[in-house]
Structure formats: C-alpha cells, structure tokens
Design an enzyme around this catalytic site. Structure first.
Site, PDB file in Angstrom:
ATOM      1  N   GLU A 127       3.196   9.126  -5.813  1.00 45.83           N
ATOM      2  CA  GLU A 127       2.488   9.269  -7.081  1.00 45.83           C
ATOM      3  C   GLU A 127       2.272  11.229  -7.704  1.00 45.83           C
ATOM      4  O   GLU A 127       1.163  11.499  -8.579  1.00 45.83           O
ATOM      5  CB  GLU A 127       1.029   8.961  -7.263  1.00 45.83           C
ATOM      6  CG  GLU A 127       1.270   6.903  -7.573  1.00 45.83           C
ATOM      7  CD  GLU A 127      -0.183   6.744  -7.435  1.00 45.83           C
ATOM      8  OE1 GLU A 127      -1.191   6.770  -7.989  1.00 45.83           O
ATOM      9  OE2 GLU A 127       0.014   5.600  -7.824  1.00 45.83           O
ATOM     10  N   ASN A 169       7.531   7.412  -4.116  1.00 47.60           N
ATOM     11  CA  ASN A 169       7.174   6.040  -4.475  1.00 47.60           C
ATOM     12  C   ASN A 169       5.842   6.408  -5.462  1.00 47.60           C
ATOM     13  O   ASN A 169       5.632   7.557  -6.056  1.00 47.60           O
ATOM     14  CB  ASN A 169       5.560   5.336  -3.422  1.00 47.60           C
ATOM     15  CG  ASN A 169       5.932   4.318  -3.587  1.00 47.60           C
ATOM     16  OD1 ASN A 169       6.381   3.135  -4.204  1.00 47.60           O
ATOM     17  ND2 ASN A 169       4.264   3.767  -3.577  1.00 47.60           N
ATOM     18  N   HIS A 206       3.538  -2.372 -11.336  1.00 51.87           N
ATOM     19  CA  HIS A 206       2.196  -2.510 -11.908  1.00 51.87           C
ATOM     20  C   HIS A 206       2.930  -2.815 -13.209  1.00 51.87           C
ATOM     21  O   HIS A 206       2.603  -1.674 -14.012  1.00 51.87           O
ATOM     22  CB  HIS A 206       0.787  -1.758 -11.658  1.00 51.87           C
ATOM     23  CG  HIS A 206       1.141  -1.410 -10.598  1.00 51.87           C
ATOM     24  ND1 HIS A 206       0.573  -2.370  -9.225  1.00 51.87           N
ATOM     25  CD2 HIS A 206       1.442  -0.312  -9.040  1.00 51.87           C
ATOM     26  CE1 HIS A 206       0.579  -1.923  -8.192  1.00 51.87           C
ATOM     27  NE2 HIS A 206       0.530  -1.133  -8.089  1.00 51.87           N
ATOM     28  N   GLU A 235       4.964  -2.525  -4.978  1.00 51.14           N
ATOM     29  CA  GLU A 235       3.929  -2.959  -5.819  1.00 51.14           C
ATOM     30  C   GLU A 235       3.625  -3.903  -6.361  1.00 51.14           C
ATOM     31  O   GLU A 235       2.267  -4.073  -7.514  1.00 51.14           O
ATOM     32  CB  GLU A 235       2.662  -2.003  -5.491  1.00 51.14           C
ATOM     33  CG  GLU A 235       2.837  -0.561  -4.510  1.00 51.14           C
ATOM     34  CD  GLU A 235       1.960   0.169  -4.617  1.00 51.14           C
ATOM     35  OE1 GLU A 235       0.854   0.768  -5.175  1.00 51.14           O
ATOM     36  OE2 GLU A 235       2.165   1.657  -4.159  1.00 51.14           O
ATOM     37  N   ASP A 237       2.940  -6.369  -9.510  1.00 49.66           N
ATOM     38  CA  ASP A 237       1.551  -7.910 -10.164  1.00 49.66           C
ATOM     39  C   ASP A 237       2.354  -7.769 -11.343  1.00 49.66           C
ATOM     40  O   ASP A 237       2.908  -6.383 -11.511  1.00 49.66           O
ATOM     41  CB  ASP A 237       0.504  -7.158  -9.283  1.00 49.66           C
ATOM     42  CG  ASP A 237      -0.421  -5.931  -9.596  1.00 49.66           C
ATOM     43  OD1 ASP A 237       0.384  -5.392 -10.149  1.00 49.66           O
ATOM     44  OD2 ASP A 237      -1.127  -5.706  -9.397  1.00 49.66           O
TER      45      ASP A 237
END
Ligand code: XIL
Length: 299
Positions: A127, A169, A206, A235, A237
C-alpha cells in the site's frame, strides 16, 4: 464433490484464505479452512507490530501458530507484510530518516531469516501509493525516508530469502483506468527495466460500492503480467458477495497464465474484517454461499 483448492490445482493455481490465529481453536473454521484452501496468509500475525513489538525483539509466537497450522495441513504460505505504513509498532512510528530506513531493513532481514525457505511469496511492500487522481506515493514515515525506500526493501528481501517470490501488494489498483493503477504500473515497469528484484504484484481486490469490480480487471492483470511479473489476487472480498462477480474475478485470474492464484480475505462472513458486507464464500454457520458454488464452477 470437489474443493476450491483441488479445482484451482487443475490449472496449477492455489486457492487461499487469510487465517486468524485466534480462530484456530474453532473447529467449524478449521474444518472448512483445512478442506477448501491450499494457501494461507496470516491476517495480522506477520505484520510489523506483531513480529517486532519492541525494536530488536522479534516475536514469532502468533505468526508461527499460523505458519505451523498451514504446514501441518499441507498449505503454502504467503507472507504478509514487511514494509507498510500501517500496523507499525509505536517504536517504528516514532522513527524517521536513516534510523527508520535501517529499521526497515533490519525488520526485513529478521523476519525473512526466521522463515527462510518457508514462504512461497512475500508481500515485501504494502500500500505505498495514494488513492485518488494524483498517482503519487502515499505520504508516510517510510516514504519520507526517500523515494527509493521500496526498491531498497526489495533488494534487502531478495538477499534475505532468494527462494521467496517478492511481491508488491496494493488495493484500488484493479481498475486499469485509475491513476493509482497507472502509478503502480509505472513503478513495476521501472523496476523491471532497472533490475530491481520484483517477482509479483498482488491485487488485494477488496471490492465494495466505493471501489467496485470492473471488467477491465482482466486487462490490468494482463498488462502487469506482460511486464514480466506474476500476478495474484491476494485479499479478495466482495461487498454482498455477488455470485456473478466472484465468477468474473475467478475467470479473470484463469485467463492470465501468470496469475498464480486467488486468496480470499477470510473464511466465513463472521470472520471478515468487514462482516457488515457479508463479502466471503461461507456463512457464519459454515454453510456454502451461492458465491462459493459460482467460484467452484468457474475454476
Ligand atoms: C486487515 C485485517 O483484516 C484486520 O483484522 C486488521 O484489523 C486490519 O488489517 N489491506 C491489507 C490487510 O493489506 O493487511 C488488511 O487486513 C486489509 C487491507
């Protein structure tokens, strides 16, 4: 009756989940996790605050709990994460300049030495780019040590564990048209041109109403892969867990030969960091949601 892990393995990929050490004594949770997934990411336990709570004192208790569970159950491990602005211990938050730069390098060396040869992929840096239209780096104590902090982290990581794939990432980098995606692309292209050791790019994925899935995600994955790096969905979702969107994401990975696999960010909705979004593949009672069947059929 197949499983996500077995279905993904048909094309040489893994299907992973985030694991929280605090849930490893919940048998509903561990039964699903052991059965369905072939890769594990520690949800919090390998982060900086957990692994080096005081400067120079490493603590791998919780991280090893997750790693041991993964190994005992035949799963590979994604290491997450070594250099990040968030979840830094207080001592690191208070550092700056060359002291922080050296602390970052020491942290990478200490954690990677502990897991040398035992981690398939490391999220070396997490990030580092700003949201919005700027395409700039995120302001952080690490960024203020100098723009080269990311490549310094990757070079240290390569030396510490040459067997691990080294990933950058981030989130909000799935949509090819977004400035943040373009900024990350320019960095990876530059690293590849200059020989900075980077092997993979992780797309957190996400997806929610602020950051919805867009079908150009496949273009993004293809364009990064064309730079000569692997890609991974790290990750995943999806707010509301649309079966169609889960299938689309799965198909996007399958369409790209260098897409290594997919990791969902938790097992049941009740395990999610955003439980109000019901974003995962299993209900709180452990039953399979429509999105589960949709992913399985797509794989
Ligand atoms: C989240 C965890 O799921 C939460 O339990 C924790 O409180 C905060 O971090 N991007 C990342 C992950 O890279 O490490 C974050 O995990 C979610 C966003």
């Amino acid at each position: 009756e197949s499983t996500l892990g077995r279905a993904a393995a048909q094309s040489g990929r893994y299907f992973g989940t985030a694991i929280a050490s605090g849930r490893l004594n919940d048998s509903t949770y561990t039964t699903i996790a052991a059965r369905e997934f072939t890769s594990v990411t520690a949800e919090n336990e390998m982060k900086i605050d957990a692994t080096q709570p005081q400067q120079g004192r490493f603590d791998f208790t919780a991280a090893d709990r997750v790693h041991n569970w993964a190994v005992q159950n035949g799963k590979q491990v994604r290491g997450h994460t070594l250099a990040w602005h968030s979840q830094q211990p207080a001592w690191m938050q208070s550092l700056s300049g060359s002291a922080l730069r050296q602390a970052m390098i020491n942290h990478i060396n200490g954690v990677m030495a502990h897991y040398k040869g035992k981690i398939a992929q490391w999220d070396v840096v997490n990030e580092a780019f700003a949201d919005g239209p700027s395409g700039a780096r995120r302001d952080s104590n690490l960024q203020r040590t100098g723009n080269d902090w990311i490549e310094v982290a990757f070079r240290a990581a390569r030396a510490a564990d040459p067997a691990a794939k080294l990933c950058y990432n981030d989130y909000n980098v799935e949509n090819w048209t977004w400035a943040k995606t373009q900024a990350m692309y320019a960095m990876v292209r530059d690293f590849k041109q200059r020989g900075v050791p980077i092997d993979c790019v992780g797309f957190q994925a996400h997806f929610n109403s602020d950051s919805p899935y867009n079908s150009n995600f496949r273009t993004t994955l293809q364009n990064f892969a064309a730079l000569g790096v692997d890609v991974a969905i790290t990750e995943l979702d999806i707010q509301g867990a649309s079966a169609t969107t889960y299938a689309n994401v799965t198909n996007d990975c399958l369409a790209v030969p260098r897409c290594l696999g997919i990791t969902v960010w938790g097992v049941r909705d009740t395990d999610s960091w955003r439980p109000q979004h019901s974003p995962l593949l299993f209900n709180g009672d452990g039953s399979k949601k429509p999105a589960y069947t949709s992913v399985l059929n797509a794989l």
